[in-house]
Design a protein around this motif. Structure first.
Motif, PDB file in Angstrom:
ATOM      1  N   GLY A  69     130.936  45.561 -22.904  1.00 42.92           N
ATOM      2  CA  GLY A  69     132.242  45.977 -22.403  1.00 42.92           C
ATOM      3  C   GLY A  69     132.476  45.707 -20.937  1.00 42.92           C
ATOM      4  N   ALA A  70     133.125  46.638 -20.307  1.00 45.73           N
ATOM      5  CA  ALA A  70     133.524  46.509 -18.910  1.00 45.73           C
ATOM      6  C   ALA A  70     132.320  46.317 -18.004  1.00 45.73           C
ATOM      7  CB  ALA A  70     134.298  47.753 -18.485  1.00 45.73           C
ATOM      8  N   ALA A  71     132.547  45.633 -16.913  1.00 48.63           N
ATOM      9  CA  ALA A  71     131.486  45.411 -15.932  1.00 48.63           C
ATOM     10  C   ALA A  71     131.059  46.743 -15.323  1.00 48.63           C
ATOM     11  CB  ALA A  71     131.977  44.472 -14.832  1.00 48.63           C
ATOM     12  N   VAL A  72     129.786  46.847 -15.055  1.00 52.40           N
ATOM     13  CA  VAL A  72     129.226  48.026 -14.405  1.00 52.40           C
ATOM     14  C   VAL A  72     128.872  47.643 -12.969  1.00 52.40           C
ATOM     15  CG1 VAL A  72     127.256  49.603 -14.361  1.00 52.40           C
ATOM     16  CG2 VAL A  72     128.342  49.035 -16.537  1.00 52.40           C
ATOM     17  N   ILE A  73     129.240  48.464 -12.037  1.00 51.25           N
ATOM     18  CA  ILE A  73     128.884  48.260 -10.640  1.00 51.25           C
ATOM     19  C   ILE A  73     127.745  49.224 -10.324  1.00 51.25           C
ATOM     20  CG2 ILE A  73     129.718  48.301  -8.259  1.00 51.25           C
ATOM     21  CD1 ILE A  73     131.123  46.227 -10.074  1.00 51.25           C
ATOM     22  N   GLY A  74     126.740  48.739  -9.653  1.00 53.18           N
ATOM     23  CA  GLY A  74     125.620  49.603  -9.296  1.00 53.18           C
ATOM     24  C   GLY A  74     124.294  48.979  -9.683  1.00 53.18           C
ATOM     25  N   LYS A  75     123.298  49.826  -9.790  1.00 49.50           N
ATOM     26  CA  LYS A  75     121.939  49.384 -10.063  1.00 49.50           C
ATOM     27  C   LYS A  75     121.789  48.932 -11.519  1.00 49.50           C
ATOM     28  CE  LYS A  75     117.262  50.891  -9.062  1.00 49.50           C
ATOM     29  NZ  LYS A  75     116.428  51.996  -8.619  1.00 49.50           N
ATOM     30  N   HIS A  76     121.168  47.768 -11.704  1.00 53.20           N
ATOM     31  CA  HIS A  76     120.874  47.215 -13.027  1.00 53.20           C
ATOM     32  C   HIS A  76     122.121  47.110 -13.916  1.00 53.20           C
ATOM     33  CE1 HIS A  76     116.888  47.919 -11.570  1.00 53.20           C
ATOM     34  NE2 HIS A  76     116.958  49.226 -11.744  1.00 53.20           N
ATOM     35  N   PRO A  77     123.152  46.422 -13.458  1.00 55.95           N
ATOM     36  CA  PRO A  77     124.423  46.425 -14.190  1.00 55.95           C
ATOM     37  C   PRO A  77     124.348  45.862 -15.609  1.00 55.95           C
ATOM     38  CG  PRO A  77     124.476  44.847 -12.383  1.00 55.95           C
ATOM     39  CD  PRO A  77     123.233  45.649 -12.224  1.00 55.95           C
ATOM     40  N   ARG A  78     123.659  44.765 -15.817  1.00 52.42           N
ATOM     41  CA  ARG A  78     123.611  44.185 -17.176  1.00 52.42           C
ATOM     42  C   ARG A  78     122.919  45.152 -18.129  1.00 52.42           C
ATOM     43  NH1 ARG A  78     124.056  38.681 -18.340  1.00 52.42           N
ATOM     44  NH2 ARG A  78     125.742  38.877 -16.858  1.00 52.42           N
ATOM     45  N   TYR A  79     121.843  45.763 -17.672  1.00 46.82           N
ATOM     46  CA  TYR A  79     121.124  46.744 -18.480  1.00 46.82           C
ATOM     47  C   TYR A  79     122.030  47.932 -18.810  1.00 46.82           C
ATOM     48  CZ  TYR A  79     117.499  50.074 -19.867  1.00 46.82           C
ATOM     49  OH  TYR A  79     116.745  50.980 -20.553  1.00 46.82           O
ATOM     50  N   GLN A  80     122.798  48.398 -17.837  1.00 48.15           N
ATOM     51  CA  GLN A  80     123.706  49.522 -18.064  1.00 48.15           C
ATOM     52  C   GLN A  80     124.819  49.146 -19.050  1.00 48.15           C
ATOM     53  OE1 GLN A  80     123.000  52.528 -17.135  1.00 48.15           O
ATOM     54  NE2 GLN A  80     121.244  51.868 -15.942  1.00 48.15           N
ATOM     55  N   GLU A  81     125.292  47.896 -18.976  1.00 47.78           N
ATOM     56  CA  GLU A  81     126.307  47.426 -19.923  1.00 47.78           C
ATOM     57  C   GLU A  81     125.737  47.407 -21.346  1.00 47.78           C
ATOM     58  OE1 GLU A  81     128.245  44.625 -16.451  1.00 47.78           O
ATOM     59  OE2 GLU A  81     127.280  43.654 -18.171  1.00 47.78           O
ATOM     60  N   ILE A  82     124.494  46.981 -21.468  1.00 47.76           N
ATOM     61  CA  ILE A  82     123.831  46.963 -22.774  1.00 47.76           C
ATOM     62  C   ILE A  82     123.649  48.384 -23.292  1.00 47.76           C
ATOM     63  CG2 ILE A  82     121.615  46.475 -23.920  1.00 47.76           C
ATOM     64  CD1 ILE A  82     121.506  43.889 -22.145  1.00 47.76           C
ATOM     65  N   GLN A  83     123.221  49.280 -22.420  1.00 46.49           N
ATOM     66  CA  GLN A  83     123.036  50.672 -22.835  1.00 46.49           C
ATOM     67  C   GLN A  83     124.364  51.291 -23.283  1.00 46.49           C
ATOM     68  OE1 GLN A  83     119.999  52.202 -23.286  1.00 46.49           O
ATOM     69  NE2 GLN A  83     119.402  50.084 -22.923  1.00 46.49           N
ATOM     70  N   ALA A  84     125.446  50.979 -22.594  1.00 51.02           N
ATOM     71  CA  ALA A  84     126.764  51.488 -22.991  1.00 51.02           C
ATOM     72  C   ALA A  84     127.148  50.947 -24.368  1.00 51.02           C
ATOM     73  CB  ALA A  84     127.821  51.111 -21.946  1.00 51.02           C
ATOM     74  N   TYR A  85     126.871  49.673 -24.609  1.00 51.47           N
ATOM     75  CA  TYR A  85     127.164  49.090 -25.920  1.00 51.47           C
ATOM     76  C   TYR A  85     126.358  49.810 -26.999  1.00 51.47           C
ATOM     77  CZ  TYR A  85     127.838  45.900 -29.757  1.00 51.47           C
ATOM     78  OH  TYR A  85     128.167  45.385 -30.986  1.00 51.47           O
ATOM     79  N   LEU A  86     125.066  49.989 -26.748  1.00 46.48           N
ATOM     80  CA  LEU A  86     124.197  50.647 -27.724  1.00 46.48           C
ATOM     81  C   LEU A  86     124.609  52.098 -27.963  1.00 46.48           C
ATOM     82  CD1 LEU A  86     120.767  49.169 -26.629  1.00 46.48           C
ATOM     83  CD2 LEU A  86     122.028  48.636 -28.732  1.00 46.48           C
TER      84      LEU A  86
END
Length: 138
Positions: free
Chosen positions: A73-90
């Protein structure tokens, strides 16, 4: 689907700077590794911001496109953004075994056993395909 591959494009399916080369010139390696594999692919590439899901599927070989189940989904700003985007998807998708093919290692925590790190200058190679194959066999 209990297995999800999060797929980046730049630095994975082609070198990050592919001027003079065909985009997606490494996709054949991934295509061969995924034959008859029961998994879903979620596109985590920044291409998701400029291309619809339908267009992203059309950029990929049909054997890979048919495995694509969505995008992060939406871009995450901050530490480890791609990982946070994946966690949000999961979080919205549900539990799944996952791995990510990505060259942006700084966008993931260290260590991140789910990350299969690609060299941005080459994209995926046999080394990453071997790691992916091992993950698929688990």
């Amino acid at each position: 689907m209990d297995r999800i591959l999060f797929l980046d494009f730049d630095g994975v399916l082609h070198p990050t700077h592919f001027a003079g080369e065909d985009p997606f010139n490494r996709v054949h390696l991934l295509e061969a590794a995924l034959v008859n594999q029961p998994l879903g692919i979620v596109i985590s590439s920044s291409w998701r911001f400029t291309h619809s899901l339908e267009k992203l599927r059309k950029l990929l070989p049909n054997s890979i496109a048919q495995l694509v189940i969505g995008t992060t989904g939406a871009a995450v700003i901050g530490k480890h953004p791609r990982y946070q985007e994946i966690q949000a998807y999961l979080h919205s998708y549900g539990q799944a075994h996952w791995c990510a093919l990505d060259d942006s290692y700084w966008e993931f925590p260290t260590p991140c056993p789910e990350l299969i790190r690609c060299n941005p200058n080459t994209g995926i190679t046999e080394k990453q395909i071997a790691l992916l194959t091992t993950w698929l066999a688990k």
